[in-house]
Design a protein around this motif. Structure first.
Motif, PDB file in Angstrom:
ATOM      1  N   LEU A 196       0.838  -1.187   0.000  1.00 21.10           N
ATOM      2  CA  LEU A 196       0.000   0.000   0.000  1.00 21.10           C
ATOM      3  C   LEU A 196       0.876   1.241   0.000  1.00 21.10           C
ATOM      4  O   LEU A 196       1.817   1.347   0.792  1.00 21.10           O
ATOM      5  N   VAL A 197       0.577   2.165  -0.906  1.00 21.58           N
ATOM      6  CA  VAL A 197       1.271   3.446  -1.003  1.00 21.58           C
ATOM      7  C   VAL A 197       0.200   4.535  -0.966  1.00 21.58           C
ATOM      8  O   VAL A 197      -0.851   4.386  -1.581  1.00 21.58           O
ATOM      9  N   LEU A 198       0.485   5.625  -0.271  1.00 23.51           N
ATOM     10  CA  LEU A 198      -0.445   6.745  -0.212  1.00 23.51           C
ATOM     11  C   LEU A 198      -0.071   7.771  -1.268  1.00 23.51           C
ATOM     12  O   LEU A 198       0.979   8.406  -1.179  1.00 23.51           O
ATOM     13  N   GLY A 199      -0.915   7.928  -2.259  1.00 21.40           N
ATOM     14  CA  GLY A 199      -0.666   8.901  -3.317  1.00 21.40           C
ATOM     15  C   GLY A 199      -0.562  10.315  -2.780  1.00 21.40           C
ATOM     16  O   GLY A 199       0.189  11.137  -3.309  1.00 21.40           O
ATOM     17  N   SER A 200      -1.285  10.618  -1.707  1.00 19.10           N
ATOM     18  CA  SER A 200      -1.226  11.957  -1.114  1.00 19.10           C
ATOM     19  C   SER A 200       0.130  12.237  -0.490  1.00 19.10           C
ATOM     20  O   SER A 200       0.479  13.391  -0.263  1.00 19.10           O
ATOM     21  N   ALA A 201       0.924  11.215  -0.235  1.00 16.80           N
ATOM     22  CA  ALA A 201       2.292  11.386   0.273  1.00 16.80           C
ATOM     23  C   ALA A 201       3.309  11.375  -0.863  1.00 16.80           C
ATOM     24  O   ALA A 201       4.511  11.459  -0.618  1.00 16.80           O
ATOM     25  N   THR A 204       3.206  13.444  -3.891  1.00 17.79           N
ATOM     26  CA  THR A 204       2.796  14.493  -4.825  1.00 17.79           C
ATOM     27  C   THR A 204       3.946  15.015  -5.671  1.00 17.79           C
ATOM     28  O   THR A 204       3.720  15.636  -6.708  1.00 17.79           O
ATOM     29  N   THR A 205       5.181  14.781  -5.239  1.00 20.47           N
ATOM     30  CA  THR A 205       6.369  15.155  -6.013  1.00 20.47           C
ATOM     31  C   THR A 205       7.223  13.915  -6.235  1.00 20.47           C
ATOM     32  O   THR A 205       7.062  12.903  -5.544  1.00 20.47           O
ATOM     33  N   ALA A 206       8.155  14.008  -7.168  1.00 19.66           N
ATOM     34  CA  ALA A 206       9.030  12.866  -7.456  1.00 19.66           C
ATOM     35  C   ALA A 206       9.865  12.487  -6.239  1.00 19.66           C
ATOM     36  O   ALA A 206      10.002  11.300  -5.916  1.00 19.66           O
ATOM     37  N   ALA A 207      10.420  13.456  -5.545  1.00 23.79           N
ATOM     38  CA  ALA A 207      11.260  13.161  -4.379  1.00 23.79           C
ATOM     39  C   ALA A 207      10.464  12.454  -3.289  1.00 23.79           C
ATOM     40  O   ALA A 207      10.940  11.481  -2.693  1.00 23.79           O
ATOM     41  N   ARG A 208       9.257  12.919  -3.048  1.00 24.09           N
ATOM     42  CA  ARG A 208       8.422  12.287  -2.030  1.00 24.09           C
ATOM     43  C   ARG A 208       7.991  10.893  -2.480  1.00 24.09           C
ATOM     44  O   ARG A 208       7.909   9.972  -1.668  1.00 24.09           O
ATOM     45  N   ALA A 209       7.715  10.729  -3.768  1.00 27.34           N
ATOM     46  CA  ALA A 209       7.300   9.426  -4.283  1.00 27.34           C
ATOM     47  C   ALA A 209       8.418   8.400  -4.142  1.00 27.34           C
ATOM     48  O   ALA A 209       8.170   7.257  -3.766  1.00 27.34           O
TER      49      ALA A 209
END
Length: 167
Positions: free
Chosen positions: A56-61, A63-68
């Motif tokens: 599970l990954v939270l898309g809201s976390a 939002t940018t490439a670095a955060r992804a």
């Protein structure tokens, strides 16, 4: 746009392994979806081979490439070196075994890379699904899940509808 039942979505994921599936799933139902996927995919494909990993990954976390990168490295249990940047991350995705059987569920998926361009989004999602691989038998399924309103407000909507059927 009407959402399908969790059981219908699980059946679709099971039948269409190795693909990307977009779906309307309210946030309060994501846990149920992940639990059902773990049980059904393990029962259907775990057998003699390795268990199916459901992440599970939270898309809201993301939002940018670095955060992804940070979120996906942790969720997919990639080597620490994959967290150094986008190139190292995508290299690590490509270095995983062909026998890996995995389903990645991205909750709040309409927010995934919303502050980046669509090409980067396309690159990420294309690397997160594929197979079944003939040598090794593995596959990677990607489930992009969000509620109906979020899909209507999707950052890339002006460039087209979400890929795949949104039910």
């Amino acid at each position: 746009m009407a959402g399908e039942s969790i059981e219908d979505l699980v059946a679709r994921v099971t039948a269409e392994r190795g693909t990307m599936i977009t779906a309307v799933v309210p946030a309060y139902r994501v846990d149920v979806l992940v639990q059902r996927l773990e049980m059904v995919l393990d029962a259907a494909f775990g057998g003699a081979g390795p268990d199916v990993e459901v992440r599970l990954v939270l898309g809201s976390a993301c939002t940018t490439a670095a955060r992804a990168v940070d979120q996906f490295v942790a969720a997919l249990r990639l080597p620490y070196a994959a967290a150094r940047g986008w190139g190292d991350f995508t290299d690590a995705l490509g270095d995983r075994p062909a026998s890996l059987r995995e389903c990645v569920v991205v909750a709040d998926a309409a927010r995934l890379l919303e502050h980046e361009d669509r090409d980067l989004w396309r690159e990420l999602v294309s690397r997160l699904h594929g197979g079944p691989h003939c040598l090794g038998g593995g596959w990677n399924t990607l489930v992009l899940a969000d509620d109906e309103y979020a899909w209507q407000e999707w950052a890339f909507k002006a460039e087209g509808t979400p890929p795949g059927p949104v039910r």
